[in-house]
Design a protein around this motif. Sequence first.
Motif, PDB file in Angstrom:
ATOM      1  N   ASP A   9       0.752  -1.441  -0.196  1.00 28.94           N
ATOM      2  CA  ASP A   9       0.077  -0.423   0.223  1.00 28.94           C
ATOM      3  C   ASP A   9       0.885   1.037   0.523  1.00 28.94           C
ATOM      4  OD1 ASP A   9      -1.692   2.392   0.624  1.00 28.94           O
ATOM      5  OD2 ASP A   9      -2.229   1.913   2.177  1.00 28.94           O
ATOM      6  N   SER A  14      -3.273   7.067   4.122  1.00 27.25           N
ATOM      7  CA  SER A  14      -4.032   6.439   3.941  1.00 27.25           C
ATOM      8  C   SER A  14      -4.028   6.212   5.554  1.00 27.25           C
ATOM      9  CB  SER A  14      -3.103   4.305   3.678  1.00 27.25           C
ATOM     10  OG  SER A  14      -2.854   4.292   4.236  1.00 27.25           O
ATOM     11  N   GLU A  16      -2.805   4.107   7.648  1.00 27.30           N
ATOM     12  CA  GLU A  16      -1.860   3.509   7.960  1.00 27.30           C
ATOM     13  C   GLU A  16      -0.504   4.092   7.947  1.00 27.30           C
ATOM     14  OE1 GLU A  16      -5.802   0.702   8.000  1.00 27.30           O
ATOM     15  OE2 GLU A  16      -4.175   1.938   6.660  1.00 27.30           O
ATOM     16  N   ASN A  17      -0.159   4.929   6.678  1.00 22.85           N
ATOM     17  CA  ASN A  17       0.923   5.068   6.403  1.00 22.85           C
ATOM     18  C   ASN A  17       0.883   6.776   6.680  1.00 22.85           C
ATOM     19  OD1 ASN A  17       1.649   3.171   4.603  1.00 22.85           O
ATOM     20  ND2 ASN A  17       0.720   3.951   2.932  1.00 22.85           N
ATOM     21  N   SER A  19      -0.689   7.419  10.047  1.00 28.70           N
ATOM     22  CA  SER A  19      -0.198   7.036  11.339  1.00 28.70           C
ATOM     23  C   SER A  19       1.469   6.012  11.290  1.00 28.70           C
ATOM     24  CB  SER A  19      -1.103   5.920  12.002  1.00 28.70           C
ATOM     25  OG  SER A  19      -0.045   5.521  13.364  1.00 28.70           O
ATOM     26  N   ASP A  20       1.971   5.897  10.426  1.00 29.11           N
ATOM     27  CA  ASP A  20       3.293   5.221  10.868  1.00 29.11           C
ATOM     28  C   ASP A  20       4.382   5.063   9.601  1.00 29.11           C
ATOM     29  OD1 ASP A  20       6.014   4.249  11.229  1.00 29.11           O
ATOM     30  OD2 ASP A  20       4.914   2.128  11.583  1.00 29.11           O
TER      31      ASP A  20
END
Length: 410
Positions: A9, A14, A16-17, A19-20
Amino acid sequence: MSSAAAPSDLNPVSPENLSDPLPLYRELRERAPVYWSEPIHSWLVTRHEDVVAGFRDPRLSANRTVFFEHQVQSLGPDSVSAFMRVIRDQMFMKDGSEHIRLRRNINPGFTAQSLDTWRPAIRRTMEQLLERVMPRGRMDLVKEISYELPPLVIAELLGIPAEDRERFRAWSKPMADFSSPAPDADMRVLAHEVNRATMAFREYLMAVVEERRRAPGRDVLSQMVSAEEDGKLSTEEVVANAILLVFAGHTTTTDQLSNAVYDLLTHPEQLQALRGNPALLGQTLEECIRFSPAVPGIGRVAVEDFELRGQKIRKGSHVMFLLAAANRDPEVFSQPDRFDISRDSAQTRHLSFGFGPHQCIGSGLARRELEIALELLFQRLPGLRLDEAHTPVRHHSLAFRGFSSLHVRW
């Protein structure tokens, strides 16, 4: 447009990206260092050498007004007219001789010698903030230190009453939200808010500029008004770039201070080393800025077709330099994902303040604020630690990264 295919991804916005982002940075650097991101309609550039070269490349323009206009094109040309009017006169939107002219006439207030005269004011302000919270034994660092210090310092620097810092905050937030909108943001609302804030900010500063004409002081705004009277800056340019100094200096320094404190508190062995050797403060500061930059990315616009690492960059394309990714390039930094305050000078070539002609004019002020803040925080609060009763709350975007809340105790 196409780019190297990758199975992961690679959507930079996104959840997730955001966030980290470290796995994303790593994969892009290794597999697709120049990558077209469809979700944000931008090229992502992640390797240190490419970002450095990009900052110098005349084919990549700092003028991103078209990018902002595109964000709200469906809302009509007048939706952000006041905002656009101001940013067109700001030096970070200029190239070549126009950029040089603006920067040259604003720079006298940001030389090392000039900024050092403000050290006592920065120290006094930080001490006052600490004295207010020390008896309590706990605080939200963001609310009571990080968010307070920069506007107070900027108020001193521009010669503006400290009590107006609340206005600075109210005007700066819509600019940050519009400059880097959340993926699900309502652009109609953001456009309305940034336009309203810009008009109010401009009206306020126009009155201050008129006052400086009558009674100049030794502050930076008075120096800019002097350049205006010499015909080197227009009134609109003075006001627009004063807004830039307030917005950029407030938003970024707030986030960088919170990021630095968090990184030191979550790496106790590094904090212990600093406590044992206060002479490491300068190196510590640079490592904090490298490791968790408040500004993870900055954009440019291609003014002609060209090729970069086999990818065809078309005229008009937006290009995002991911500074936070370049700051962890193993070709430049050994063990780049390690937080290490003992890195030598060869290991401090981070790009958190940009590079080349557009290197942040306020970097010297930010360094002095951060250095004094960290020194006094860990000196006056020797038991400083994260408050386990509260979970840190981060805010993430491609343009700004910091904390909305960071509770500490001592």
